[in-house]
Design a protein around this motif. Structure first.
Motif, PDB file in Angstrom:
ATOM      1  N   UNK A   1       6.403  46.138  61.576  1.00  0.00           N
ATOM      2  CA  UNK A   1       7.511  45.521  62.105  1.00  0.00           C
ATOM      3  C   UNK A   1       8.909  45.645  60.862  1.00  0.00           C
ATOM      4  N   UNK A   2       8.587  45.454  59.983  1.00  0.00           N
ATOM      5  CA  UNK A   2       9.543  45.722  58.979  1.00  0.00           C
ATOM      6  C   UNK A   2      10.286  46.869  58.953  1.00  0.00           C
ATOM      7  N   UNK A   3       9.227  48.011  59.064  1.00  0.00           N
ATOM      8  CA  UNK A   3       9.914  49.348  59.138  1.00  0.00           C
ATOM      9  C   UNK A   3      10.844  49.476  60.763  1.00  0.00           C
ATOM     10  N   UNK A   4      10.480  48.706  61.825  1.00  0.00           N
ATOM     11  CA  UNK A   4      11.096  48.990  63.011  1.00  0.00           C
ATOM     12  C   UNK A   4      12.285  48.175  62.930  1.00  0.00           C
ATOM     13  N   UNK A   5      12.347  47.119  62.160  1.00  0.00           N
ATOM     14  CA  UNK A   5      13.494  46.056  62.061  1.00  0.00           C
ATOM     15  C   UNK A   5      14.443  46.615  60.658  1.00  0.00           C
ATOM     16  N   UNK A   6      14.088  47.320  59.967  1.00  0.00           N
ATOM     17  CA  UNK A   6      14.862  47.757  58.894  1.00  0.00           C
ATOM     18  C   UNK A   6      15.052  46.737  57.946  1.00  0.00           C
ATOM     19  N   UNK A   7      14.079  45.550  57.915  1.00  0.00           N
ATOM     20  CA  UNK A   7      14.494  44.444  56.939  1.00  0.00           C
ATOM     21  C   UNK A   7      13.137  43.826  56.746  1.00  0.00           C
ATOM     22  N   UNK A   8      13.169  43.045  55.667  1.00  0.00           N
ATOM     23  CA  UNK A   8      11.794  42.168  55.342  1.00  0.00           C
ATOM     24  C   UNK A   8      12.018  41.026  56.323  1.00  0.00           C
ATOM     25  N   UNK A   9      10.617  40.825  56.656  1.00  0.00           N
ATOM     26  CA  UNK A   9      10.277  39.489  57.400  1.00  0.00           C
ATOM     27  C   UNK A   9       9.357  38.710  56.931  1.00  0.00           C
ATOM     28  N   UNK A  10       9.441  37.431  57.376  1.00  0.00           N
ATOM     29  CA  UNK A  10       8.366  36.429  56.957  1.00  0.00           C
ATOM     30  C   UNK A  10       7.291  36.325  57.718  1.00  0.00           C
ATOM     31  N   UNK A  11       6.341  36.549  57.174  1.00  0.00           N
ATOM     32  CA  UNK A  11       4.889  36.583  57.830  1.00  0.00           C
ATOM     33  C   UNK A  11       4.081  35.215  57.794  1.00  0.00           C
ATOM     34  N   UNK A  12       4.051  34.739  58.986  1.00  0.00           N
ATOM     35  CA  UNK A  12       3.474  33.316  58.919  1.00  0.00           C
ATOM     36  C   UNK A  12       2.256  33.250  59.868  1.00  0.00           C
ATOM     37  N   UNK A  13       1.082  32.693  58.972  1.00  0.00           N
ATOM     38  CA  UNK A  13      -0.385  32.869  59.596  1.00  0.00           C
ATOM     39  C   UNK A  13      -0.926  31.391  59.650  1.00  0.00           C
ATOM     40  N   UNK A  14      -1.317  31.220  61.146  1.00  0.00           N
ATOM     41  CA  UNK A  14      -1.968  30.077  61.502  1.00  0.00           C
ATOM     42  C   UNK A  14      -3.320  30.353  62.277  1.00  0.00           C
ATOM     43  N   UNK A  15      -3.875  29.174  62.760  1.00  0.00           N
ATOM     44  CA  UNK A  15      -5.104  29.405  63.652  1.00  0.00           C
ATOM     45  C   UNK A  15      -6.346  29.082  62.873  1.00  0.00           C
ATOM     46  N   UNK A  16      -7.364  28.842  63.686  1.00  0.00           N
ATOM     47  CA  UNK A  16      -8.690  28.393  63.312  1.00  0.00           C
ATOM     48  C   UNK A  16      -9.264  29.336  62.245  1.00  0.00           C
ATOM     49  N   UNK A  17      -9.068  30.816  62.544  1.00  0.00           N
ATOM     50  CA  UNK A  17      -9.842  31.543  61.543  1.00  0.00           C
ATOM     51  C   UNK A  17      -8.712  32.047  60.545  1.00  0.00           C
ATOM     52  N   UNK A  18      -7.732  31.476  60.323  1.00  0.00           N
ATOM     53  CA  UNK A  18      -6.753  31.909  59.251  1.00  0.00           C
ATOM     54  C   UNK A  18      -7.159  31.761  58.048  1.00  0.00           C
ATOM     55  N   UNK A  19      -7.929  30.751  57.582  1.00  0.00           N
ATOM     56  CA  UNK A  19      -8.180  30.491  56.058  1.00  0.00           C
ATOM     57  C   UNK A  19      -9.175  31.424  55.765  1.00  0.00           C
ATOM     58  N   UNK A  20     -10.034  32.118  56.395  1.00  0.00           N
ATOM     59  CA  UNK A  20     -10.968  32.868  56.065  1.00  0.00           C
ATOM     60  C   UNK A  20     -10.291  34.149  55.432  1.00  0.00           C
ATOM     61  N   UNK A  21      -9.169  34.907  56.010  1.00  0.00           N
ATOM     62  CA  UNK A  21      -8.578  36.039  55.603  1.00  0.00           C
ATOM     63  C   UNK A  21      -7.615  35.594  54.410  1.00  0.00           C
ATOM     64  N   UNK A  22      -6.961  34.693  54.253  1.00  0.00           N
ATOM     65  CA  UNK A  22      -6.064  34.146  53.334  1.00  0.00           C
ATOM     66  C   UNK A  22      -6.248  34.918  51.960  1.00  0.00           C
ATOM     67  N   UNK A  23      -7.281  34.794  51.480  1.00  0.00           N
ATOM     68  CA  UNK A  23      -7.811  35.346  49.988  1.00  0.00           C
ATOM     69  C   UNK A  23      -7.683  36.614  49.699  1.00  0.00           C
ATOM     70  N   UNK A  24      -7.821  37.493  50.949  1.00  0.00           N
ATOM     71  CA  UNK A  24      -7.733  38.907  50.918  1.00  0.00           C
ATOM     72  C   UNK A  24      -6.451  39.582  51.069  1.00  0.00           C
ATOM     73  N   UNK A  25      -5.566  38.857  51.390  1.00  0.00           N
ATOM     74  CA  UNK A  25      -4.188  39.443  51.855  1.00  0.00           C
ATOM     75  C   UNK A  25      -3.460  39.631  50.448  1.00  0.00           C
ATOM     76  N   UNK A  26      -2.926  41.188  50.723  1.00  0.00           N
ATOM     77  CA  UNK A  26      -2.192  41.671  49.360  1.00  0.00           C
ATOM     78  C   UNK A  26      -0.775  41.420  49.397  1.00  0.00           C
ATOM     79  N   UNK A  27      -0.101  40.851  50.543  1.00  0.00           N
ATOM     80  CA  UNK A  27       1.143  40.620  50.599  1.00  0.00           C
ATOM     81  C   UNK A  27       1.484  38.924  50.949  1.00  0.00           C
ATOM     82  N   UNK A  28       2.473  38.324  50.533  1.00  0.00           N
ATOM     83  CA  UNK A  28       2.906  36.965  50.582  1.00  0.00           C
ATOM     84  C   UNK A  28       3.024  36.652  52.120  1.00  0.00           C
TER      85      UNK A  28
END
Length: 247
Positions: free
Chosen positions: A202-229
């Motif tokens: 998406x950042x490549x498509x828009x040509x700028x940095x984006x804010x990534x927002x994560x929510x939902x019932x399964x989100x807490x499981x993946x958070x520790x493994x994400x390499x980006x903010x």
């Protein structure tokens, strides 16, 4: 007190808002727990003896009528908002048919537009993982829908002879050492990779940095493994509903 109600494919989530922008209480119920408006009303009264209003969004039409009837009885019909394609939510769309846009995604995007820097990409990780992209002008420009972790597990099990159904949890290592851990790690890391990879594209498509927002019932499981903010907002949808109630 304002009630916000989200009817999803698996659960009904209810939040109670007072003066704060954060909910005072949140309850989650299985979709099949209530069969009548009276049953749901009795449960809601346990949260508060009275409500000044309520707002509802649903992706399960069969349950919408029952829940709406319960909210009308508690708040008065004139004080209940239903987020649907006829509701003036103020969301601007770019080439997307509002009649085919999930109302939960509308609530998510309303919250992100109000609370976080744009442009933004939103990952709502429930039964399905929805991806919604808002440009710097606050316009919804499109998104994606992916199988959630639970659906992925069920698909593996139902489509094979020997793979079991498991409950996804945080992996102990990258690589699994048996069938169960291999399934678990596969479904978790596929979601991790989707968040990281889609955000980068998406950042490549828009040509700028984006804010990534994560929510939902399964989100807490993946958070520790994400390499980006990312921003994790567990109550994003309910915050969006609370904002929409005031429109």
């Amino acid at each position: 007190m304002i009630l916000t109600v989200d009817i999803g494919n698996t659960n009904i989530s209810v939040a109670l808002f007072g003066e704060s922008s954060e909910p005072e209480e949140v309850r989650t119920y299985p979709d099949n727990l209530f069969h009548t408006a009276e049953e749901f009303s009795r449960e809601l009264i346990k949260l508060s003896p009275s409500f000044s209003g309520a707002v509802l969004c649903s992706v399960v039409p069969a349950l919408t009528r029952v829940v709406k009837e319960a909210l009308d009885s508690l708040c008065g019909e004139e004080n209940v908002r239903v987020i649907d394609c006829d509701f003036n939510d103020g969301l601007r769309l770019s080439g997307y048919d509002r009649h085919k846009l999930g109302n939960d995604r509308v609530a998510d995007m309303t919250a992100v537009k109000t609370l976080y820097p744009l442009p933004a990409v939103i990952f709502d990780m429930g039964t399905a993982t929805t991806v919604s992209v808002i440009d710097r002008d606050g316009v919804f420009i499109g998104g994606m829908i992916l199988p959630g972790m639970g659906l992925s597990v069920n698909a593996l099990s139902s489509g094979t002879a020997l793979l079991p159904v498991i409950k996804p949890q945080r992996p102990r290592s990258l690589l699994g050492q048996d069938t169960v851990s291999c399934i678990n790690n596969g479904v978790v890391y596929s979601q991790v990779s989707s968040i990281e990879g889609i955000t980068s594209r998406v950042e490549e498509s828009l040509g700028e940095r984006v804010t990534a927002v994560v929510t939902g019932g399964s989100a807490a499981i993946v958070l520790p493994f994400l390499r980006r903010q990312v921003i994790y907002d567990k109550m994003l949808l309910h915050k969006g509903l609370r904002i929409l109630f005031g429109k």
